[in-house]
Design a protein around this motif. Structure first.
Motif, PDB file in Angstrom:
ATOM      1  N   THR A 270       0.824  -1.214   0.000  1.00 59.38           N
ATOM      2  CA  THR A 270       0.000   0.000   0.000  1.00 59.38           C
ATOM      3  C   THR A 270       0.853   1.257   0.000  1.00 59.38           C
ATOM      4  O   THR A 270       0.578   2.206  -0.752  1.00 59.38           O
ATOM      5  CB  THR A 270      -0.935   0.002   1.218  1.00 59.38           C
ATOM      6  OG1 THR A 270      -1.765  -1.163   1.179  1.00 59.38           O
ATOM      7  CG2 THR A 270      -1.806   1.233   1.226  1.00 59.38           C
ATOM      8  N   GLY A 274       1.009   3.977  -2.855  1.00 56.78           N
ATOM      9  CA  GLY A 274       0.530   5.303  -2.471  1.00 56.78           C
ATOM     10  C   GLY A 274       1.525   6.409  -2.749  1.00 56.78           C
ATOM     11  O   GLY A 274       1.152   7.511  -3.158  1.00 56.78           O
ATOM     12  N   SER A 277       1.610   6.938  -6.740  1.00 59.66           N
ATOM     13  CA  SER A 277       0.369   7.255  -7.447  1.00 59.66           C
ATOM     14  C   SER A 277       0.268   8.761  -7.687  1.00 59.66           C
ATOM     15  O   SER A 277       0.966   9.552  -7.054  1.00 59.66           O
ATOM     16  CB  SER A 277      -0.830   6.774  -6.627  1.00 59.66           C
ATOM     17  OG  SER A 277      -0.898   7.484  -5.391  1.00 59.66           O
ATOM     18  N   PRO A 282      -6.902   8.548  -5.035  1.00 59.35           N
ATOM     19  CA  PRO A 282      -7.260   8.028  -3.706  1.00 59.35           C
ATOM     20  C   PRO A 282      -6.118   7.179  -3.130  1.00 59.35           C
ATOM     21  O   PRO A 282      -5.506   6.389  -3.840  1.00 59.35           O
ATOM     22  CB  PRO A 282      -8.502   7.172  -3.982  1.00 59.35           C
ATOM     23  CG  PRO A 282      -9.038   7.671  -5.291  1.00 59.35           C
ATOM     24  CD  PRO A 282      -7.844   8.122  -6.083  1.00 59.35           C
ATOM     25  N   GLY A 283      -5.844   7.369  -1.853  1.00 61.60           N
ATOM     26  CA  GLY A 283      -4.801   6.592  -1.197  1.00 61.60           C
ATOM     27  C   GLY A 283      -3.402   7.120  -1.417  1.00 61.60           C
ATOM     28  O   GLY A 283      -2.426   6.473  -1.011  1.00 61.60           O
ATOM     29  N   HIS A 284      -3.251   8.292  -2.055  1.00 62.81           N
ATOM     30  CA  HIS A 284      -1.912   8.842  -2.287  1.00 62.81           C
ATOM     31  C   HIS A 284      -1.275   9.235  -0.956  1.00 62.81           C
ATOM     32  O   HIS A 284      -1.917   9.822  -0.092  1.00 62.81           O
ATOM     33  CB  HIS A 284      -1.999  10.058  -3.207  1.00 62.81           C
ATOM     34  CG  HIS A 284      -0.674  10.724  -3.427  1.00 62.81           C
ATOM     35  ND1 HIS A 284       0.312  10.157  -4.205  1.00 62.81           N
ATOM     36  CD2 HIS A 284      -0.166  11.897  -2.958  1.00 62.81           C
ATOM     37  CE1 HIS A 284       1.363  10.958  -4.209  1.00 62.81           C
ATOM     38  NE2 HIS A 284       1.106  12.019  -3.467  1.00 62.81           N
TER      39      HIS A 284
END
Length: 541
Positions: A270, A274, A277, A282-284
């Protein structure tokens, strides 16, 4: 910081207003830099270990001749003209660019962290003893150990080992951002891995346009590389560093580490995705502090669970690991079971055949010698025929080009800052010559691309992707990367067609440097010019 404090510092002027004591034209009597060159009467260059073309920087391992120790030197070079203009100022913004980078380095001179090599000295533009082709330099501690490419050359690291390696680098980035500095760890050759497995910044002077967000991406890229052996950012930087570029999906997104190898913990997968990205995705992951916290939690949790066997991660157990590989057997496979039964039946038939032969031989001891003897030889039923010879070996895959540069004996170096596009894996990004009013050799004998490999290789062929049909290219071998065309040996010659032209190199000798020397350009409007999108070499099978 005693070494840095001992040198005169530059005034805190705005970037681009650094007083230049002498420009390149005023220092023609100072020799150009290279192996063995002495900077400021103290630092002797030994081995060039990398380059960051976007920053106009070269990375060198050097010797401090006063204190007799190894140091890391970052040289700021005068950039070649972007459009290949003949004459005039070669790098009109070079002094301002170097001045800004030097000022940033001086302002960070008091910054020290275990994840970053200590800054020892700064050589400002125009400093005495600075070679004519150098705008400035920074000297840091030399980080013993290996480059990123060397660290993963023998295989992927265990995920927890990769997390432990990146923790100090993430902590250094977090601390630097807290003090308003940027490390510049988004280039694979600026980071080295120490003998005890810690990733550490080695070379200073990052690009002046970098932001803390670029450091976050850099930390994530180092983690991604240690997990997968692939660099996820610039393909050209990956090629120069000796790393493979990360795989991408059909939509252009990065394949996550978990898709490349098994057993990557969800937290590491993750955080790697993250950081790399897009910033609005989303999730950066936006901060180095977040990366440091997640990696620290993963390492702490692993130490807390040391009494339990780890999840299998695709890498074999190390000899000193407490838990060795001993996983339960896989469930029975019907196909494998059938093959095993067939093998056992064949073995039983062979045993019966041998027993029959032994029985016949025993019987001959008690029979009439005139009775014919039955002999079971290699032609008996069931014998396997010998495998056929002469099958062609499978062709070898493409060879990674370690470095590429423009060769121009006249000295113009057409678009030298774009030449890495021919090895970035993207045929759509191209390098091209300047548009000439007259065909070669009216203005110059030619211009070329020198490709260098990590070691000598036996080549079978090369392919050149180009839209410039009619371009004539000589393929030449060279003893060194900086050899002139007169010091090279002709291997073969080819005329390019629109698209990909494959050139056979069968029968050539092993070579470490190959020069693609353009002797005739393609028509381009009212002049002549040639464009190369991609060059790929293949090893002999």
């Amino acid at each position: 910081m005693s070494e840095l404090a001992s040198r005169p510092s530059l005034p805190s002027e705005p970037p681009g207003l650094i007083p230049v004591q002498a420009g390149p034209a005023d220092r023609d009597d100072v020799p150009t830099s290279g192996p063995g060159a002495l900077l400021a009467g103290r630092y002797r260059l030994r081995t060039r270990v990398g380059s960051d073309l976007a920053a106009g920087a070269e990375f060198w391992r050097a010797e401090d001749t006063v204190l007799r120790r190894d140091v890391a030197v970052t040289l700021l070079r005068i950039l070649a003209p972007e459009h290949g203009a003949i004459g005039g100022d070669e790098d009109p913004t070079g002094a301002a660019r170097a001045g800004e980078m030097i000022v940033r380095a001086l302002r960070s001179g008091s910054f020290e962290h275990p994840g970053c090599a200590r800054l020892l000295d700064v050589l400002a533009p125009g400093a005495p003893g600075l070679p004519a082709d150098v705008l400035g330099a920074a000297v840091t501690e030399w980080v013993n150990g290996r480059s990123l490419a060397e660290a993963v050359a023998e295989g992927m690291l265990r995920p927890l080992a990769a997390a432990r390696a990146v923790v100090p680098l993430a902590a250094a980035a977090e601390e630097a951002h807290r003090h308003g500095f940027v490390l510049g760890c988004d280039h694979p050759q600026r980071v080295r891995v120490t003998p005890d497995g810690r990733a550490r910044m080695c070379f200073a002077l990052p690009r002046p346009d970098l932001r803390p967000a670029d450091d976050v991406r850099g930390v994530g890229a180092v983690l991604f590389t240690l997990l997968t052996s692939r660099w996820p950012l610039s393909g050209a930087d990956a090629a120069r560093a000796g790393l493979a570029a990360a795989a991408r999906t059909a939509g252009g997104a990065l394949e996550p580490p978990s898709a490349v190898r098994p057993g990557v913990p969800l937290e590491l997968d993750t955080v790697a995705r993250g950081t790399l990205s897009p910033e609005n995705a989303p999730g950066h992951v936006h901060t180095a502090a977040a990366v440091h916290r997640v990696l620290g939690d993963v390492v702490t949790e692993d130490e807390r669970n040391a009494l339990f066997p780890p999840v299998h991660d695709g890498a074999p157990s190390d000899p000193d690991d407490v838990w060795q590989d001993g996983r339960p057997a896989d469930p029975p496979d019907p196909v494998r079971r059938k093959r095993l039964l067939v093998g056992l039946a064949a073995l039983a038939a062979a045993v019966l055949l041998v027993l029959g032969y032994v029985g016949v031989q025993v019987m001959t001891l008690f029979s009439d010698p005139s009775t014919p003897t039955i002999v079971v030889g290699p032609d008996a039923a069931g014998a396997e025929p010998a495998p056929a010879d002469g099958e062609a070996a499978a062709p070898a895959g493409p060879i990674t080009v370690a470095d590429v540069r423009v060769v121009d004996d006249v000295g113009d170096s057409d678009n030298a800052n774009r030449v890495t596009r021919v090895i970035d894996g993207d045929p759509g990004s191209a390098w091209s010559t300047v548009t000439y009013r007259q065909q070669f050799p009216a203005l110059k004998p030619g211009v070329g691309i020198m490709a260098s490999f990590a070691s000598a290789v036996q080549l079978s062929e090369l392919s050149i992707t180009s839209p410039s049909a009619g371009t004539t290219v000589e393929v030449r071998s060279a003893a060194t990367a900086d050899a002139s065309v007169d010091d090279t040996t002709l291997i073969t010659e080819a005329t390019l067609t629109a698209g990909t032209t494959v050139v056979s190199l069968d029968g050539s000798q092993p070579v470490e440097h190959v020069l693609l020397w353009i002797t005739e350009l393609a028509p381009a409007g009212d002049g002549f010019s040639s464009e190369v999108g991609e060059v790929e070499f293949r090893r002999a099978g």
